[in-house]
Design an enzyme around this catalytic site. Sequence first.
Site, PDB file in Angstrom:
ATOM      1  N   LYS A  35      -5.444   0.017  -7.761  1.00  0.00           N
ATOM      2  CA  LYS A  35      -5.984  -1.070  -6.926  1.00  0.00           C
ATOM      3  C   LYS A  35      -7.350  -0.661  -6.355  1.00  0.00           C
ATOM      4  CE  LYS A  35      -3.247   0.732  -3.071  1.00  0.00           C
ATOM      5  NZ  LYS A  35      -2.000   0.570  -2.291  1.00  0.00           N
ATOM      6  N   TYR A 244     -33.667   6.688  13.592  1.00  0.00           N
ATOM      7  CA  TYR A 244     -33.426   5.631  14.577  1.00  0.00           C
ATOM      8  C   TYR A 244     -32.866   6.214  15.869  1.00  0.00           C
ATOM      9  CZ  TYR A 244     -33.925   1.898  11.067  1.00  0.00           C
ATOM     10  OH  TYR A 244     -34.396   1.026  10.125  1.00  0.00           O
TER      11      TYR A 244
HETATM   12  C1  LIG Z   1      -1.364   1.831  -2.300  1.00  0.00           C
HETATM   13  C2  LIG Z   1       0.090   1.867  -2.631  1.00  0.00           C
HETATM   14  C3  LIG Z   1       0.612   2.916  -3.392  1.00  0.00           C
HETATM   15  C4  LIG Z   1      -0.175   4.174  -3.714  1.00  0.00           C
HETATM   16  O1  LIG Z   1      -0.202   4.961  -2.552  1.00  0.00           O
HETATM   17  P1  LIG Z   1      -0.889   6.409  -2.499  1.00  0.00           P
HETATM   18  O2  LIG Z   1      -0.610   6.883  -1.125  1.00  0.00           O
HETATM   19  O3  LIG Z   1      -2.344   6.165  -2.746  1.00  0.00           O
HETATM   20  O4  LIG Z   1      -0.273   7.234  -3.558  1.00  0.00           O
HETATM   21  C5  LIG Z   1       1.932   2.828  -3.817  1.00  0.00           C
HETATM   22  N1  LIG Z   1       2.703   1.766  -3.468  1.00  0.00           N
HETATM   23  C6  LIG Z   1       2.237   0.763  -2.694  1.00  0.00           C
HETATM   24  C7  LIG Z   1       3.154  -0.357  -2.333  1.00  0.00           C
HETATM   25  C8  LIG Z   1       0.929   0.785  -2.239  1.00  0.00           C
HETATM   26  O5  LIG Z   1       0.480  -0.201  -1.440  1.00  0.00           O
END
Ligand SMILES: *Cc1c(COP(=O)(O)O)cnc(C)c1O
Length: 349
Positions: A35, A244
Amino acid sequence: MATPTLTIDLDAVTANWRALDAASGPATATAAVVKADAYGLDAARVSRALAVAGVRQYFVATAEEGAALRRVLGPGPDIMVLSGHMAGDAWAIRDLVLTPVLNSAEQLARHLEALPGAAFAIQIDTGMNRLGMEPAEWAEVAGFALEHGPVLLVSHLACADDPADPMNEGQLALFRALTDGIGVPRSLAATGGILLGPAYHFDLTRPGIGLYGAAPFGAGLPAVRLSLPVVQIRELEPGETVGYGCTWTAAIPARIATLGAGYADGIPRTLSNRATLYAGAIACPLVGRVSMDLVTVDVTHLDAVPEALDLIGPSQGVDALAEAAGTIGYEILTGLGARLSRVHLGDAG
Ligand SMILES: *Cc1c(COP(=O)(O)O)cnc(C)c1O
């Protein structure tokens, strides 16, 4: 070239997947969570490399991400959508053969009505209170849902990065109570859950961050390097200030390098006067404020200023940088901007 470079080692990513797959045990399949553009590292390149390494199941957050990933991977691998089946998703789920992870009775009804016979998974909330059916909701629809043959039952741990947290055992016990004996494949563990041990592995694990070389998978190989090009070098007299707000003042004659990346590229502004960059192994403090496209670095102590300095690299990993910024590796990686030139190493991708 004034473009900052994010170098992504695909061989490290696939090696991390193999290590997490081995840790998941022989009876458990290991998916890949890609993702948010594979946590900022380019989902297409990362997923292709993982497919060559043998990954057959992928998780994304949205149907749009799933549609893009299907075009990359072609038919075959399972692509599961964690946000489930939202209104308007039916065409993508059908045409691109995505598997929504249904999070509510409402999503279940929407899915079965729009696409009877299309594959689906179900997420049950065991205490995180974020996504998934509540236990009572699950109890109500389980009989009906199971008649339609879900391919996977999912839950997610809230505190898996801390093995000592009693929340882990509580969620495990509830997940088992809600799903034991059903006979549908199950998945509870992300990266942190894999490290909690075999009781948490079930049929499928879902690592994300561990693939990309960040905590909580401390044994993982670093997968990214972020090098910022030196655009200009200047000499300062004592008493002159930088950037800045004039937040840094030279105490002695100083040499300042201006580097071509800033908060528009995902370098948190909270790192103003706090981060360290590296010329090889030599630490160079970031001085003054992080601005949109530039940072300024004290290089007075270097014999020669290199063409680029590392913000992430062999001398400072993602987690160390995240700690300096008061955040976590996940946020650093996913915040890395579109302007960075992404260079992928490794032939698999
Ligand atoms: C993002 C997510 C993962 C992966 O988690 P990590 O901590 O990056 O390994 C797995 N399952 C769900 C439901 C998630 O939202």
